[in-house]
Design a protein around this motif. Structure first.
Motif, PDB file in Angstrom:
ATOM      1  N   VAL A 178      -2.325   3.843   3.225  1.00 41.38           N
ATOM      2  CA  VAL A 178      -2.138   4.394   4.585  1.00 41.38           C
ATOM      3  C   VAL A 178      -2.905   3.527   5.579  1.00 41.38           C
ATOM      4  O   VAL A 178      -2.387   3.131   6.630  1.00 41.38           O
ATOM      5  CB  VAL A 178      -2.625   5.866   4.656  1.00 41.38           C
ATOM      6  CG1 VAL A 178      -2.723   6.340   6.093  1.00 41.38           C
ATOM      7  CG2 VAL A 178      -1.693   6.770   3.872  1.00 41.38           C
ATOM      8  N   ILE A 179      -4.143   3.201   5.220  1.00 39.00           N
ATOM      9  CA  ILE A 179      -4.976   2.413   6.139  1.00 39.00           C
ATOM     10  C   ILE A 179      -4.414   1.005   6.314  1.00 39.00           C
ATOM     11  O   ILE A 179      -4.417   0.459   7.422  1.00 39.00           O
ATOM     12  CB  ILE A 179      -6.438   2.403   5.640  1.00 39.00           C
ATOM     13  CG1 ILE A 179      -7.037   3.783   5.897  1.00 39.00           C
ATOM     14  CG2 ILE A 179      -7.261   1.324   6.338  1.00 39.00           C
ATOM     15  CD1 ILE A 179      -8.402   3.987   5.351  1.00 39.00           C
ATOM     16  N   ALA A 180      -3.877   0.439   5.214  1.00 36.76           N
ATOM     17  CA  ALA A 180      -3.263  -0.896   5.320  1.00 36.76           C
ATOM     18  C   ALA A 180      -2.121  -0.865   6.332  1.00 36.76           C
ATOM     19  O   ALA A 180      -1.980  -1.779   7.154  1.00 36.76           O
ATOM     20  CB  ALA A 180      -2.764  -1.343   3.953  1.00 36.76           C
ATOM     21  N   SER A 181      -1.309   0.198   6.290  1.00 37.49           N
ATOM     22  CA  SER A 181      -0.204   0.279   7.253  1.00 37.49           C
ATOM     23  C   SER A 181      -0.721   0.576   8.656  1.00 37.49           C
ATOM     24  O   SER A 181      -0.173   0.092   9.651  1.00 37.49           O
ATOM     25  CB  SER A 181       0.811   1.337   6.819  1.00 37.49           C
ATOM     26  OG  SER A 181       0.191   2.590   6.730  1.00 37.49           O
ATOM     27  N   GLU A 182      -1.804   1.335   8.732  1.00 37.53           N
ATOM     28  CA  GLU A 182      -2.398   1.630  10.050  1.00 37.53           C
ATOM     29  C   GLU A 182      -2.977   0.371  10.685  1.00 37.53           C
ATOM     30  O   GLU A 182      -2.986   0.228  11.906  1.00 37.53           O
ATOM     31  CB  GLU A 182      -3.512   2.677   9.900  1.00 37.53           C
ATOM     32  CG  GLU A 182      -3.039   4.036   9.410  1.00 37.53           C
ATOM     33  CD  GLU A 182      -2.500   4.903  10.523  1.00 37.53           C
ATOM     34  OE1 GLU A 182      -2.276   4.384  11.620  1.00 37.53           O
ATOM     35  OE2 GLU A 182      -2.307   6.108  10.277  1.00 37.53           O
ATOM     36  N   ILE A 183      -3.476  -0.529   9.838  1.00 37.30           N
ATOM     37  CA  ILE A 183      -4.015  -1.792  10.370  1.00 37.30           C
ATOM     38  C   ILE A 183      -2.908  -2.533  11.117  1.00 37.30           C
ATOM     39  O   ILE A 183      -3.120  -3.074  12.203  1.00 37.30           O
ATOM     40  CB  ILE A 183      -4.568  -2.672   9.222  1.00 37.30           C
ATOM     41  CG1 ILE A 183      -5.906  -2.119   8.737  1.00 37.30           C
ATOM     42  CG2 ILE A 183      -4.749  -4.126   9.681  1.00 37.30           C
ATOM     43  CD1 ILE A 183      -6.485  -2.872   7.548  1.00 37.30           C
ATOM     44  N   VAL A 184      -1.715  -2.522  10.539  1.00 37.96           N
ATOM     45  CA  VAL A 184      -0.604  -3.224  11.175  1.00 37.96           C
ATOM     46  C   VAL A 184      -0.153  -2.481  12.445  1.00 37.96           C
ATOM     47  O   VAL A 184       0.150  -3.106  13.466  1.00 37.96           O
ATOM     48  CB  VAL A 184       0.571  -3.376  10.183  1.00 37.96           C
ATOM     49  CG1 VAL A 184       1.709  -4.132  10.831  1.00 37.96           C
ATOM     50  CG2 VAL A 184       0.102  -4.107   8.932  1.00 37.96           C
TER      51      VAL A 184
END
Lengths: 190, 158
Positions: free
Chosen positions: A24-30
């Motif tokens: 989730v956080i990886a996608s939020e970074i983007v």
């Protein structure tokens, strides 16, 4: 008690629940990164935006930074308590984190009320569009985090599903991280 | 340690719970973060642009590192997670590299973006060098006399 497979299966060595939060956080970074990167390139291409940024309130932004930093502390202390099996303390600290979230939203509401009443609306110009989009998207994450935290705290108080305290904590620290970059971009660089 | 805690360690927490610190460690990190925040907040009051930028964004990076390392426990997390996050940041950097020239510049060899250049620019900035940094031969701003040898602008603003 037999755990559902989603909490026991692990191909990476990272527990599945925590791995899901990292994804989730990886996608939020983007998502947040794309928004902030777009803001930065527009800001560099439009020096006149500094005159609009001068109307943001650094005291309100600063107060909210302090609030989020402190709520991150209570979130990590809740994780520490859960790690030691103290569900009640973890729940209390999560509730304190929720108070931080509420304080953040109240300060933001006052801030937006004054800005909108002065005519700085989302359609005023490019700067204010970015300002409301970035701060609004972040605010939605604060609300979502606080709601999830209430459910996690309710379970933790009964010493159930204590691993979730860490999971919501990781998410909350990310929300704090985003604000760490939003604050200088929107309130300090003028 | 209770059975509940054992279950917690097996199903959700870090492999080595002892790697976590005492509460005092986290309070100390929070104290450092607050001091860094105070410095970044005070920076603009000096009125020196470069110091403002350094204190604001340099400190933001340090604060982000401290939060990720100490609060998110990335220092004791599996390498896979760190790699995942670094790849996302790398993709973001690629996005910035690819898009920023078109957004940050309002003219190029064969194109110009008058609408972006003139959008919402206050009068004093427009007259005090809005075209500062324009490449030689670049298309002039609307209403200005074209420079000698200027390349014809591409048809239609971008």
């Amino acid at each position: 008690m037999v755990k559902p497979i989603a909490t026991t299966r692990s191909a990476t060595g990272v527990p599945t629940g925590r791995l899901a939060v990292w994804w989730v956080i990886a996608s939020e970074i983007v998502i947040f990164g794309g928004l902030l990167a777009s803001y930065v390139m527009h800001r560099l291409g439009h020096p006149e935006w500094a005159t609009y940024a001068a109307h943001t309130n650094p005291w309100a932004g600063g107060l909210n930074t302090l609030v989020l930093l402190t709520s991150s502390l209570t979130a990590v202390l809740a994780h520490n308590a859960a790690e030691r099996g103290n569900g009640k303390r973890a729940a209390n600290l999560l509730m304190l984190t929720c108070v931080g979230a509420l304080t953040f939203l109240v300060v933001k509401s006052f801030e937006w009320y004054h800005e909108i009443s002065e005519g700085f609306t989302i359609t005023a110009n490019g700067f204010w569009s970015f300002y409301y989009c970035a701060a609004g998207l972040h605010g939605i994450h604060v609300i979502a985090g606080a709601i999830i935290m209430l459910f996690v705290a309710a379970d933790a108080r009964k010493n159930k599903e204590l691993q979730r305290v860490e999971l919501i904590g990781i998410y909350w620290h990310f929300v704090d991280l985003v604000w760490i970059f939003l604050f200088p971009l929107l309130y300090i660089a003028k | 340690m209770s059975s509940n805690v054992d279950a917690h360690a097996a199903h959700g927490s870090h492999a080595d719970p002892h790697a976590l610190h005492d509460d005092s460690h986290y309070i100390k990190v929070w104290g450092i973060l607050v001091v860094l925040f105070a410095i970044s907040f005070a920076g603009p009051f000096l009125g020196i642009r470069i110091i403002t930028l350094m204190t604001a964004f340099g400190i933001a990076v340090v604060k982000a590192y401290l939060v990720a390392k100490n609060f998110m426990h990335l220092d004791i997390e599996k390498k896979f997670v760190v790699q995942l996050l670094v790849v996302c940041l790398g993709l973001l950097f690629l996005f910035f590299l690819g898009v920023s020239p078109d957004v940050m510049k309002h003219w190029g060899w064969n194109w110009r973006n008058d609408s972006a250049k003139n959008a919402n620019i206050p009068e004093h900035i427009l007259h005090e060098g809005g075209a500062e940094g324009a490449p030689e031969g670049a298309a002039p701003a609307e209403g200005a006399a074209p420079a000698e040898g200027a390349a014809p602008a591409a048809e239609g603003a971008k």
